[in-house]
Design a protein around this motif. Structure first.
Motif, PDB file in Angstrom:
ATOM      1  N   ASP A 164       0.815  -1.224   0.000  1.00 51.39           N
ATOM      2  CA  ASP A 164       0.000   0.000   0.000  1.00 51.39           C
ATOM      3  C   ASP A 164       0.843   1.267   0.000  1.00 51.39           C
ATOM      4  O   ASP A 164       0.537   2.248   0.687  1.00 51.39           O
ATOM      5  N   SER A 165       1.928   1.265  -0.766  1.00 53.71           N
ATOM      6  CA  SER A 165       2.762   2.462  -0.854  1.00 53.71           C
ATOM      7  C   SER A 165       3.365   2.563  -2.255  1.00 53.71           C
ATOM      8  O   SER A 165       3.418   1.579  -2.995  1.00 53.71           O
ATOM      9  N   ALA A 166       3.797   3.770  -2.587  1.00 58.84           N
ATOM     10  CA  ALA A 166       4.438   4.022  -3.877  1.00 58.84           C
ATOM     11  C   ALA A 166       5.923   4.267  -3.660  1.00 58.84           C
ATOM     12  O   ALA A 166       6.348   4.746  -2.608  1.00 58.84           O
ATOM     13  N   LEU A 167       6.712   3.931  -4.672  1.00 54.09           N
ATOM     14  CA  LEU A 167       8.158   4.107  -4.614  1.00 54.09           C
ATOM     15  C   LEU A 167       8.630   4.724  -5.922  1.00 54.09           C
ATOM     16  O   LEU A 167       8.211   4.291  -7.003  1.00 54.09           O
ATOM     17  N   ALA A 168       9.481   5.739  -5.840  1.00 54.16           N
ATOM     18  CA  ALA A 168      10.034   6.369  -7.038  1.00 54.16           C
ATOM     19  C   ALA A 168      11.509   6.023  -7.175  1.00 54.16           C
ATOM     20  O   ALA A 168      12.272   6.083  -6.209  1.00 54.16           O
ATOM     21  N   LEU A 169      11.916   5.637  -8.391  1.00 60.60           N
ATOM     22  CA  LEU A 169      13.318   5.444  -8.751  1.00 60.60           C
ATOM     23  C   LEU A 169      13.646   6.389  -9.904  1.00 60.60           C
ATOM     24  O   LEU A 169      12.772   6.759 -10.693  1.00 60.60           O
ATOM     25  N   PHE A 170      14.936   6.733 -10.003  1.00 65.70           N
ATOM     26  CA  PHE A 170      15.350   7.746 -10.972  1.00 65.70           C
ATOM     27  C   PHE A 170      16.500   7.204 -11.818  1.00 65.70           C
ATOM     28  O   PHE A 170      17.492   6.696 -11.290  1.00 65.70           O
ATOM     29  N   LEU A 171      16.326   7.317 -13.133  1.00 66.61           N
ATOM     30  CA  LEU A 171      17.276   6.786 -14.109  1.00 66.61           C
ATOM     31  C   LEU A 171      17.933   7.952 -14.833  1.00 66.61           C
ATOM     32  O   LEU A 171      17.262   8.897 -15.250  1.00 66.61           O
TER      33      LEU A 171
END
Length: 433
Positions: free
Chosen positions: A126-133
């Motif tokens: 129940d959570s969101a995760l951001a990754l950066f490329l």
């Protein structure tokens, strides 16, 4: 007595069907380097690599990066639910690469082997995760025909508190956290169903968001970027707009579904009173006094002045134009014709100029002293929300149609940045203002 200025005939934006928040992974690609100009890459076979080494596919279709279009803009590449657990990174493959030259487009030689990008991360339920490329500039093309890219990957890196901004994304059920100087997303928070109106207490480093789909109000700790507290309102309220008093002690929520206002204390978070209305409320905002709140009533094209202590309307005015009003009595002192299709409004606290966002994308600059428009800024989409950033003398413009935020210099009117949010972008706040 200070004047109040308000744009009129604002439309009520219909609420979409309530859906569950979008959990899982978001992958953003940073602005491409100068060396990628005239280069087009097609990326394929994205996968998240679990801690045990098993890949979890993320995409079924290739994704294209255009160097000429993405040199000044961060782009969200994908959003994908992932099973909760620990992961050791991502993998991707360059399926195709083309370079525009004076002789035309040429295909570059690419490796068939996937690129494995190591970066430990954890997906929570129940959570969101951001990754950066990011695509690094070094040795991008060698020998004139061979693509030798170097990619890097990292997790969210919180911005300095005074540089943060938040965007509510009503369809996605998230808040996008962005850095206002670079106009780049730095994180994503899952807060509940249909987050809409936002209010900010800069002194306490706390934000509040109205959750229309949950009939509730959430308090966000901006330092740790977590939900700190929640208040359940009445079933069916559908709170959509939100305002905070100058002293930070009172919140007012506009409950569109039950045609009411909730008066809420911030410490502790509790409903102190309620005002029933004859029509659905629109925007709400405080003036200098912490006991007086202004209420837009779009259905009857009116502005009302509400005493939060008495929990009653003490004055009202009709709104056929952009009006200049006496702030204590709502007596009309002037009318300014701005044209049809007004959607949003912001006031520059120092210059007093008023900015009105139109359905056409144009933003009119109004001088109240002259009672007429003195300049315009041509945006490329309908502006549903405007905010003036005093630090950089810039205007932030939210477009719900394209789910993105543009940043413009108020002197040169040049666009300084553009960031992608998530589905149903609704409102935003900037810390420090």
């Amino acid at each position: 007595m200070p004047f109040l200025l308000l744009a009129c005939s604002l439309p009520v934006i219909p609420s979409p069907a309530v859906s569950e928040p979008d959990y899982g992974l978001r992958l953003y690609v940073q602005p491409l380097p100068q060396e990628a100009q005239n280069l087009t890459l097609t990326l394929a076979d994205f996968a998240a690599i679990r801690a045990d080494g098993v890949p979890v596919p993320l995409t079924t279709s290739p994704l294209k990066l255009d160097g000429n279009r993405m040199m000044e803009m961060q782009k969200r590449l994908l959003a994908k639910p992932l099973p909760p657990g620990d992961y050791q990174g991502l993998s991707l493959r360059v399926a195709n690469a083309e370079l525009r030259t004076d002789e035309g487009m040429i295909s570059l030689l690419v490796t068939e082997e996937p690129f494995v990008l190591k970066e430990d991360f954890r997906v929570l339920p129940d959570s969101a995760l951001a990754l950066f490329l990011a695509l690094e500039p070094q040795r991008l093309v060698t020998d004139g025909y061979r693509l030798t890219p170097l990619f890097s990957l990292w997790k969210s890196r919180p911005a300095l508190p005074e540089l943060k901004g938040l965007i509510s994304n009503s369809d996605a059920g998230t808040l996008s956290v962005f850095e206002k100087r670079s106009s780049q997303v730095v994180g994503v928070l899952t807060v509940g169903r249909q987050p809409k109106g936002l209010a900010l207490d800069s002194r306490q480093r706390r934000a509040y968001v109205a959750l229309a789909g949950d009939d509730s109000l959430a308090a966000i700790d901006l330092i740790n970027e977590k939900v700190q507290d929640k208040l359940r309102l009445r079933a069916g309220d559908g709170p959509s707009e939100l305002a905070i008093s100058p002293d930070g002690g009172t919140l007012v929520t506009a409950n569109a579904a039950t045609a009411s206002l909730s008066i809420v204390s911030t410490s502790p978070l509790a409903e102190q009173g309620r005002l029933l209305l004859t029509t659905a409320p629109g925007s709400v905002f405080f003036g200098p006094a912490s006991t007086l709140v202004y209420l837009l009533q779009p259905d009857i094209n009116a502005l009302a002045l509400v005493d939060t202590h008495r929990q009653d309307i003490i004055a009202s005015a009709n709104l056929p134009y952009l009006l200049v009003l006496d702030a204590s009595s709502l007596r009309v002192t002037d009318r300014i014709l701005v044209g049809y299709g007004a959607r949003s409004l912001a006031v520059h606290p120092h210059s007093g100029l008023v900015y009105v966002g139109m359905a056409s994308g144009e933003i009119a600059f109004i001088d109240p002293a002259l009672s007429l428009p003195i300049d315009t800024l041509q945006g490329d989409e309908e502006a549903v929300w405007l905010h003036v950033d005093l630090e950089e003398n810039a205007l932030f413009v939210v477009s719900a149609r394209h789910n993105r935020v543009a940043k413009y210099d108020l002197v040169s009117k040049k666009r300084l940045g553009l960031l992608e949010a998530e589905a149903g972008s609704y409102a935003a706040v900037l810390i420090g203002d």
